[in-house]
Design a protein around this motif. Structure first.
Motif, mmCIF file in Angstrom:
data_model
loop_
_atom_site.group_PDB
_atom_site.id
_atom_site.type_symbol
_atom_site.label_atom_id
_atom_site.label_comp_id
_atom_site.label_asym_id
_atom_site.label_seq_id
_atom_site.Cartn_x
_atom_site.Cartn_y
_atom_site.Cartn_z
ATOM 1 N N HIS A 91 0.838 -1.202 0.000
ATOM 2 C CA HIS A 91 0.000 0.000 0.000
ATOM 3 C C HIS A 91 0.874 1.254 0.000
ATOM 4 N N ILE A 92 0.369 2.290 -0.665
ATOM 5 C CA ILE A 92 0.960 3.621 -0.578
ATOM 6 C C ILE A 92 -0.158 4.568 -0.179
ATOM 7 N N LEU A 93 0.091 5.344 0.851
ATOM 8 C CA LEU A 93 -0.861 6.328 1.362
ATOM 9 C C LEU A 93 -0.169 7.675 1.333
ATOM 10 N N MET A 94 -0.787 8.672 0.676
ATOM 11 C CA MET A 94 -0.059 9.913 0.482
ATOM 12 C C MET A 94 -0.946 11.150 0.464
ATOM 13 N N ASN A 95 -0.366 12.237 0.948
ATOM 14 C CA ASN A 95 -0.922 13.577 0.860
ATOM 15 C C ASN A 95 0.221 14.437 0.326
ATOM 16 N N PRO A 96 0.457 14.350 -1.014
ATOM 17 C CA PRO A 96 1.613 15.041 -1.577
ATOM 18 C C PRO A 96 1.411 16.552 -1.642
ATOM 19 N N PRO A 97 2.494 17.294 -1.888
ATOM 20 C CA PRO A 97 2.332 18.740 -2.088
ATOM 21 C C PRO A 97 1.327 18.979 -3.214
ATOM 22 N N PHE A 98 0.329 19.818 -2.971
ATOM 23 C CA PHE A 98 -0.738 20.009 -3.947
ATOM 24 C C PHE A 98 -0.212 20.489 -5.295
ATOM 25 N N ALA A 99 0.829 21.295 -5.309
ATOM 26 C CA ALA A 99 1.367 21.814 -6.564
ATOM 27 C C ALA A 99 1.993 20.714 -7.420
ATOM 28 N N GLN A 100 2.360 19.597 -6.810
ATOM 29 C CA GLN A 100 2.974 18.483 -7.538
ATOM 30 C C GLN A 100 2.197 17.186 -7.325
ATOM 31 N N GLY A 101 0.922 17.304 -7.031
ATOM 32 C CA GLY A 101 0.117 16.128 -6.712
ATOM 33 C C GLY A 101 0.082 15.095 -7.815
ATOM 34 N N ALA A 102 -0.109 15.536 -9.062
ATOM 35 C CA ALA A 102 -0.178 14.582 -10.179
ATOM 36 C C ALA A 102 1.158 13.874 -10.347
ATOM 37 N N LEU A 121 -5.433 14.679 -2.974
ATOM 38 C CA LEU A 121 -4.980 15.667 -3.943
ATOM 39 C C LEU A 121 -5.880 16.886 -3.926
ATOM 40 N N ASN A 122 -5.338 18.003 -4.390
ATOM 41 C CA ASN A 122 -6.166 19.164 -4.652
ATOM 42 C C ASN A 122 -7.162 18.750 -5.737
ATOM 43 N N ALA A 123 -8.438 18.999 -5.535
ATOM 44 C CA ALA A 123 -9.463 18.578 -6.493
ATOM 45 C C ALA A 123 -9.201 19.122 -7.893
ATOM 46 N N GLU A 124 -8.593 20.287 -8.002
ATOM 47 C CA GLU A 124 -8.281 20.864 -9.311
ATOM 48 C C GLU A 124 -7.345 19.976 -10.122
#
Length: 168
Positions: A91-102, A121-124
């Motif tokens: 498993h990988i669980l993450m809350n990455p920096p929104f600016a680099q989420g993708a 992720l940021n919904a955008e």
């Protein structure tokens, strides 16, 4: 000038929702933007996972790495995008920096051999596939996953650093 690490600690309620997205038993977990371990709290302290789970963390901020080690979490790197090995994780669980989420989520997908991935992720990032990385992420979600949109997750009273961003 200080580096903006986009550090937004995950509130416990959101961390619990993220953990509950997993459908299979966690054996070995990677948290690639671990911060101080807030996203891991429901797993570390959760009654649902009584047996020992191996948890590895990647964290850029050296002060946060010390906090993770104090919590007895294993730090295996500091730059997730340079992290090469993921085949051992269930498993990988993450809350990455929104600016680099993708980019972070695609990298996680690329190193995970066989397992489950949950990303906050940021919904955008999902709603506005304006880059090749976002387009690829949306295609992977369409083919293999699902999205749940949540509002006000980072403005609750327990939230350490508030932002009104909608998350996916």
């Amino acid at each position: 000038m200080a580096l903006d690490l986009q550090f937004y600690p995950t509130p416990y309620a959101l961390a619990l929702k993220a953990r509950n997205k997993f459908k299979t038993e966690i054996v070995r977990l990677l948290e690639p933007s671990a911060g101080r371990g807030d996203l891991l709290e429901p797993i570390i302290n959760g009654h649902r996972y009584r047996r020992a789970i191996e948890i590895d963390c990647v964290e850029l901020d050296f002060a946060n790495q010390a906090i993770l080690r104090d919590k007895k979490l294993r730090v295996v790197g500091h730059d997730f995008l340079a992290h090469k090995s993921g085949a051992m994780y269930s498993h990988i669980l993450m809350n990455p920096p929104f600016a680099q989420g993708a980019e972070h989520t695609l990298h996680a997908w690329g190193i995970l051999y066989h397992g489950e991935l949950v990303a906050i992720l940021n919904a955008e990032t999902v709603r506005n596939p304006s880059t090749k990385a976002r387009q690829l992420l949306c295609k992977l979600i369409e083919d293999y996953g699902s999205v749940e949109y949540l509002t006000d997750e980072f403005v609750t009273p327990e939230t350490q650093r508030k932002t009104a961003v909608e998350v996916a």
